[in-house]
Design a protein around this motif. Structure first.
Motif, short mmCIF file in Angstrom:
data_model
loop_
_atom_site.label_atom_id
_atom_site.label_comp_id
_atom_site.label_asym_id
_atom_site.label_seq_id
_atom_site.Cartn_x
_atom_site.Cartn_y
_atom_site.Cartn_z
N SER A 236 0.83 -1.20 0.00
CA SER A 236 0.00 0.00 0.00
C SER A 236 0.87 1.25 0.00
O SER A 236 2.07 1.20 0.27
N PHE A 237 0.23 2.38 -0.29
CA PHE A 237 0.88 3.69 -0.27
C PHE A 237 2.17 3.68 -1.09
O PHE A 237 3.23 4.06 -0.64
N ALA A 238 2.04 3.17 -2.32
CA ALA A 238 3.20 3.11 -3.22
C ALA A 238 2.72 3.32 -4.64
O ALA A 238 1.61 2.91 -5.01
N PHE A 239 3.55 3.97 -5.44
CA PHE A 239 3.21 4.19 -6.83
C PHE A 239 3.44 2.92 -7.63
O PHE A 239 4.23 2.06 -7.25
N ALA A 240 2.75 2.81 -8.74
CA ALA A 240 2.83 1.60 -9.56
C ALA A 240 4.20 1.47 -10.21
O ALA A 240 4.86 2.45 -10.54
N ILE A 241 4.62 0.22 -10.39
CA ILE A 241 5.73 -0.06 -11.30
C ILE A 241 5.18 -0.60 -12.62
O ILE A 241 5.90 -0.75 -13.60
N GLY A 242 3.89 -0.87 -12.63
CA GLY A 242 3.18 -1.28 -13.83
C GLY A 242 1.71 -1.46 -13.49
O GLY A 242 1.39 -1.93 -12.40
N SER A 243 0.81 -1.05 -14.38
CA SER A 243 -0.61 -1.24 -14.12
C SER A 243 -1.35 -1.36 -15.44
O SER A 243 -0.88 -0.93 -16.49
N VAL A 244 -2.55 -1.95 -15.35
CA VAL A 244 -3.39 -2.13 -16.52
C VAL A 244 -4.83 -1.85 -16.14
O VAL A 244 -5.33 -2.36 -15.13
N ALA A 245 -5.51 -1.03 -16.94
CA ALA A 245 -6.95 -0.87 -16.86
C ALA A 245 -7.53 -1.54 -18.09
O ALA A 245 -7.08 -1.29 -19.22
N ALA A 246 -8.51 -2.40 -17.89
CA ALA A 246 -9.05 -3.18 -19.01
C ALA A 246 -10.55 -3.31 -18.89
O ALA A 246 -11.11 -3.42 -17.80
N GLY A 247 -11.21 -3.31 -20.05
CA GLY A 247 -12.62 -3.62 -20.15
C GLY A 247 -12.83 -4.54 -21.33
O GLY A 247 -12.16 -4.39 -22.37
N LEU A 248 -13.74 -5.50 -21.20
CA LEU A 248 -13.89 -6.52 -22.24
C LEU A 248 -15.36 -6.87 -22.42
O LEU A 248 -16.06 -7.16 -21.46
N ASP A 249 -15.80 -6.84 -23.68
CA ASP A 249 -17.15 -7.25 -24.05
C ASP A 249 -17.03 -8.43 -25.00
O ASP A 249 -16.53 -8.29 -26.13
#
Length: 330
Positions: A236-249
């Motif tokens: 917690s309380f840490a910046f990302a070293i990698g992230s993904v936002a995804a949406g799928l239909d």
């Protein structure tokens, strides 16, 4: 800290008039980033225009079924709002993944979008930094760059954008509204942040003195079935070293619509359009998801100490899309 003036805006027009008239003025919302930068000497405004009490703190469902989010909505209120959780769970997850509860209680939507990089060279006024002092150089390229950009960087800057919220908003085509002394305007969030190029100090396309008044999230099935996944070095309380936002239909086993954006890999939220095009109309499955990630990451130019991010983001894409695909057939 430099001495500065303080004024509280009575309405939006008053706020933009005060800030537009003074090139050294800054808007003050929750102050969770700006005040830190003032303490370190990175930001040295002559005056602050307090906008946190302006009537921009509503979250409303639009006539088309999207969401209109006011700029002074706090991160905590945004993440807890039932319509946000229902219509775009990835946005709520992204907000909860950022900072701490205390900071989310203060931080605002507008301020979150405009927070500046956490690159150590940028925040250290004794170090050169093209983003802070144009033309002085980018020591991160030959120095500490483990958490720096692998996409869209340049020889002038390899810093990353720190916002989790902005990654989720970029994935789902959010539009940022703003007000200036010349009137109102709008920018797709994917156009809000400028490419780093040879002018890394120019971070956004907002006109001088523009006040963000809100963000509109359009309706869409991918947003309703979405997820945000963040990897960081502590829980917690840490910046990302990698992230993904995804949406799928998914319909009849094929990808009918897909949205992808990456965080902590570029100077701005990275909309993964090559990956989306690769997936659209094709079958779902780990192999297809990996191929899509590879199509996007083919443009990556990692530095010696952040090559791990290529595999990290690839694995995140496969994991998150696989989970969404499995949910679609339940």
């Amino acid at each position: 800290m430099r001495e500065f003036g303080y004024e509280r805006a009575v309405d939006v027009a008053d706020a933009v008039a005060r800030c537009g008239a003074d090139p050294d003025a800054r808007f003050l919302g929750g102050g969770t980033n700006l005040v830190d930068l003032m303490r370190s000497g990175v930001e040295r405004p002559a005056s602050l225009v307090d906008v946190c009490r302006l009537p921009l703190d509503d979250i409303e469902v639009t006539s088309g079924g999207g969401l209109r989010i006011g700029a002074t909505v706090t991160n905590s209120d945004l993440a807890a709002h039932p319509e946000v959780r229902r219509r775009c769970p990835a946005l709520a997850q992204a907000v909860l993944a950022g900072a701490s509860g205390q900071l989310r209680n203060m931080a605002t939507v507008g301020g979150n979008l405009l927070q500046r990089t956490r690159c150590g060279y940028f925040t250290d006024v004794s170090a050169p930094c093209n983003r802070r002092s144009p033309g002085s150089g980018c020591p991160a390229i030959g120095g500490e760059h483990r958490n720096h950009a692998i996409l869209g960087a340049s020889e002038h800057c390899v810093a990353t954008h720190p916002s989790d919220m902005a990654v989720a908003l970029a994935a789902f085509d959010a539009v940022v509204s703003y007000e200036t002394t010349d009137g109102a305007g709008e920018l797709p969030i994917t156009e809000l942040y400028l490419p780093v190029g040879d002018t890394p100090h120019a971070e956004t396309a907002l006109p001088h003195g523009a006040l963000i008044t809100g963000v509109t999230l359009p309706p869409g099935r991918p947003a309703a079935r979405s997820r945000y996944r963040k990897v960081r070095e502590r829980a917690s309380f840490a910046f990302a070293i990698g992230s993904v936002a995804a949406g799928l239909d998914v319909r009849d086993g094929l990808v009918h619509d897909v949205r992808l954006a990456f965080g902590a890999v570029a100077s701005r939220p990275w909309r993964a359009r090559s990956a989306e095009r690769t997936l659209l109309g094709g079958p779902v499955g780990p192999g297809a998801f990996a191929a899509a990630a590879d199509a996007e990451l083919a443009a990556a130019e990692p530095l010696p100490h952040n090559t791990y991010k290529v595999a990290l983001v690839r694995n995140l894409v496969v994991a998150v899309l696989t989970e969404l695909a499995e949910e679609a057939v339940r």
